[in-house]
Design an enzyme around this catalytic site. Structure first.
Site, PDB file in Angstrom:
ATOM      1  N   HIS A  38       0.831  -1.198   0.000  1.00 57.98           N
ATOM      2  CA  HIS A  38       0.000   0.000   0.000  1.00 57.98           C
ATOM      3  C   HIS A  38       0.867   1.250   0.000  1.00 57.98           C
ATOM      4  O   HIS A  38       1.748   1.398   0.844  1.00 57.98           O
ATOM      5  CB  HIS A  38      -0.911   0.019   1.231  1.00 57.98           C
ATOM      6  CG  HIS A  38      -1.699   1.291   1.376  1.00 57.98           C
ATOM      7  ND1 HIS A  38      -1.572   2.127   2.451  1.00 57.98           N
ATOM      8  CD2 HIS A  38      -2.614   1.857   0.544  1.00 57.98           C
ATOM      9  CE1 HIS A  38      -2.385   3.169   2.296  1.00 57.98           C
ATOM     10  NE2 HIS A  38      -3.031   3.023   1.153  1.00 57.98           N
ATOM     11  N   SER A  39       0.627   2.143  -0.962  1.00 57.40           N
ATOM     12  CA  SER A  39       1.300   3.441  -0.992  1.00 57.40           C
ATOM     13  C   SER A  39       2.824   3.242  -0.961  1.00 57.40           C
ATOM     14  O   SER A  39       3.357   2.523  -1.812  1.00 57.40           O
ATOM     15  CB  SER A  39       0.778   4.299   0.171  1.00 57.40           C
ATOM     16  OG  SER A  39       1.067   5.654  -0.006  1.00 57.40           O
ATOM     17  N   TYR A  40       3.537   3.823   0.006  1.00 54.52           N
ATOM     18  CA  TYR A  40       4.987   3.592   0.117  1.00 54.52           C
ATOM     19  C   TYR A  40       5.313   2.100   0.130  1.00 54.52           C
ATOM     20  O   TYR A  40       6.359   1.664  -0.369  1.00 54.52           O
ATOM     21  CB  TYR A  40       5.506   4.260   1.392  1.00 54.52           C
ATOM     22  CG  TYR A  40       6.836   3.737   1.878  1.00 54.52           C
ATOM     23  CD1 TYR A  40       8.027   4.130   1.263  1.00 54.52           C
ATOM     24  CD2 TYR A  40       6.906   2.836   2.942  1.00 54.52           C
ATOM     25  CE1 TYR A  40       9.256   3.636   1.703  1.00 54.52           C
ATOM     26  CE2 TYR A  40       8.116   2.348   3.388  1.00 54.52           C
ATOM     27  CZ  TYR A  40       9.295   2.748   2.766  1.00 54.52           C
ATOM     28  OH  TYR A  40      10.510   2.256   3.198  1.00 54.52           O
ATOM     29  N   GLY A  41       4.427   1.283   0.689  1.00 55.71           N
ATOM     30  CA  GLY A  41       4.672  -0.155   0.770  1.00 55.71           C
ATOM     31  C   GLY A  41       4.835  -0.825  -0.576  1.00 55.71           C
ATOM     32  O   GLY A  41       5.391  -1.921  -0.667  1.00 55.71           O
ATOM     33  N   GLY A  42       4.371  -0.171  -1.656  1.00 54.41           N
ATOM     34  CA  GLY A  42       4.597  -0.718  -2.987  1.00 54.41           C
ATOM     35  C   GLY A  42       6.069  -0.733  -3.362  1.00 54.41           C
ATOM     36  O   GLY A  42       6.534  -1.638  -4.073  1.00 54.41           O
TER      37      GLY A  42
END
Length: 247
Positions: A80-84
Site C-alpha cells: 500500500h502506498s509507500y509499501g509498494g
C-alpha cells in the site's frame, strides 16, 4: 509445518503499522487466505527501533525476514502506498516462485533507481517537510483525513500514525533486469467521486496491460483497508482467485 496455501503479506504505507490492516485480517482468513500484516522498522509498535540508518533496504529486509521465518512460498505481496516500493524490492530479491503475485495498492510503480522522492508527484515537497526527532530525520505524521478515513476511523488513524524515517524516501530501489519475470503484476487504484482523474499516483503510464498487468479501481479513500475493508477484501479475493498466466 506446511506452508499455507494462500499466504498474503500486507505491507503498510508511510507512517502506518500493521495495525492498519486490522479490519481485513478476519475476512481474508474466512476466505481461505493466510494474511501477515507487517510492521516495518521504526513504525507502529516498532517505533522504538527508529534510528538514522533505517532506510528502504531495512524495510525490504523486514519483509524478507518474515517470509524466511514463516517459511512461505507462493506469496501474494500487497504493497500500500509507500509499501509498494518495499513490495517491489522484496520481489526483486526473491522473484518467482517465492513471490507469486505483486499487488500495488494505490502505490507508485517504480523502476530501477527510483526513490519515493523521484517517483511521487509530491516528492519535491518532502525535503521541506523533514524534521528531526531524537537525532533521527523523519517525516512528521500527516492528517488522517487526507488519507480518506472518516469519523472514529480518522481519530484512530491520527493517534496511531508514526513519524516516518526520512532515509526510506531517499533510498534508490535496485530492480535488476528480469526482476519480475513470472510474477503476476496487479494495480489497484483507489478513487472517490472527486478524484477519478487525480488519484495519489495520477501517472499510471507504467501499468502495462499489454504486458499482462491487471488493473482495477476501488471506490475508497487512499487508506482502503480502513475506509472500505469489505470491498478491498472482495477485490483481493477476485484478484487472487483468477490468476493470470505469466510468461
Amino acid at each position: 509445518m506446511p506452508t499455507p496455501d494462500h499466504p498474503m503479506i500486507l505491507i503498510p504505507g508511510a507512517q502506518h503499522g500493521g495495525w492498519c490492516w486490522r479490519k481485513t485480517l478476519g475476512p481474508l482468513r474466512a476466505r481461505g487466505y493466510a494474511p501477515y500484516a507487517v510492521t516495518l522498522t521504526g513504525l507502529g509498535e516498532r517505533a522504538h527501533l527508529l534510528a538514522p540508518d533505517v532506510d528502504l533496504d531495512t524495510h525490504i529486509t523486514d519483509v524478507l525476514q518474515m517470509i524466511e521465518a514463516e517459511e512461505l512460498t507462493g506469496v501474494s505481496l500487497v504493497g500500500h502506498s509507500y509499501g509498494g516500493m518495499v513490495a517491489a524490492g522484496v520481489t526483486a530479491r526473491l522473484r518467482h516462485p517465492a513471490v507469486r503475485r505483486l499487488i500495488y495498492l494505490d502505490s507508485p510503480v517504480p523502476v530501477d533507481g527510483d526513490s519515493i522522492i523521484s517517483v511521487t508527484p509530491f516528492g519535491e515537497q518532502l525535503p521541506r517537510m523533514r524534521t528531526v526527532v531524537d537525532g533521527v530525520g523523519v517525516l512528521p505524521p500527516g492528517e488522517a483525513a487526507a488519507m480518506g478515513v472518516h469519523g472514529d476511523d480518522a481519530a484512530w488513524v491520527q493517534r496511531r500514525l508514526s513519524p516516518h524515517p526520512y532515509a526510506t524516501v531517499t533510498t534508490p530501489l535496485h530492480l535488476p533486469d528480469g526482476w519480475n519475470d513470472g510474477v503476476e503484476q496487479v494495480y489497484i487504484r483507489c478513487v472517490t467521486g472527486h478524484d477519478e482523474d487525480h488519484g495519489p499516483w495520477a501517472d499510471m503510464s507504467r501499468v502495462d496491460t499489454s504486458a499482462g498487468w491487471r488493473s482495477f479501481e476501488l471506490r475508497s479513500g487512499h487508506d482502503a483497508m480502513i475506509d472500505e475493508p469489505v470491498k478491498l477484501v472482495e477485490l483481493l479475493d477476485e484478484v487472487c482467485a483468477t490468476e493470470e498466466v505469466v510468461a
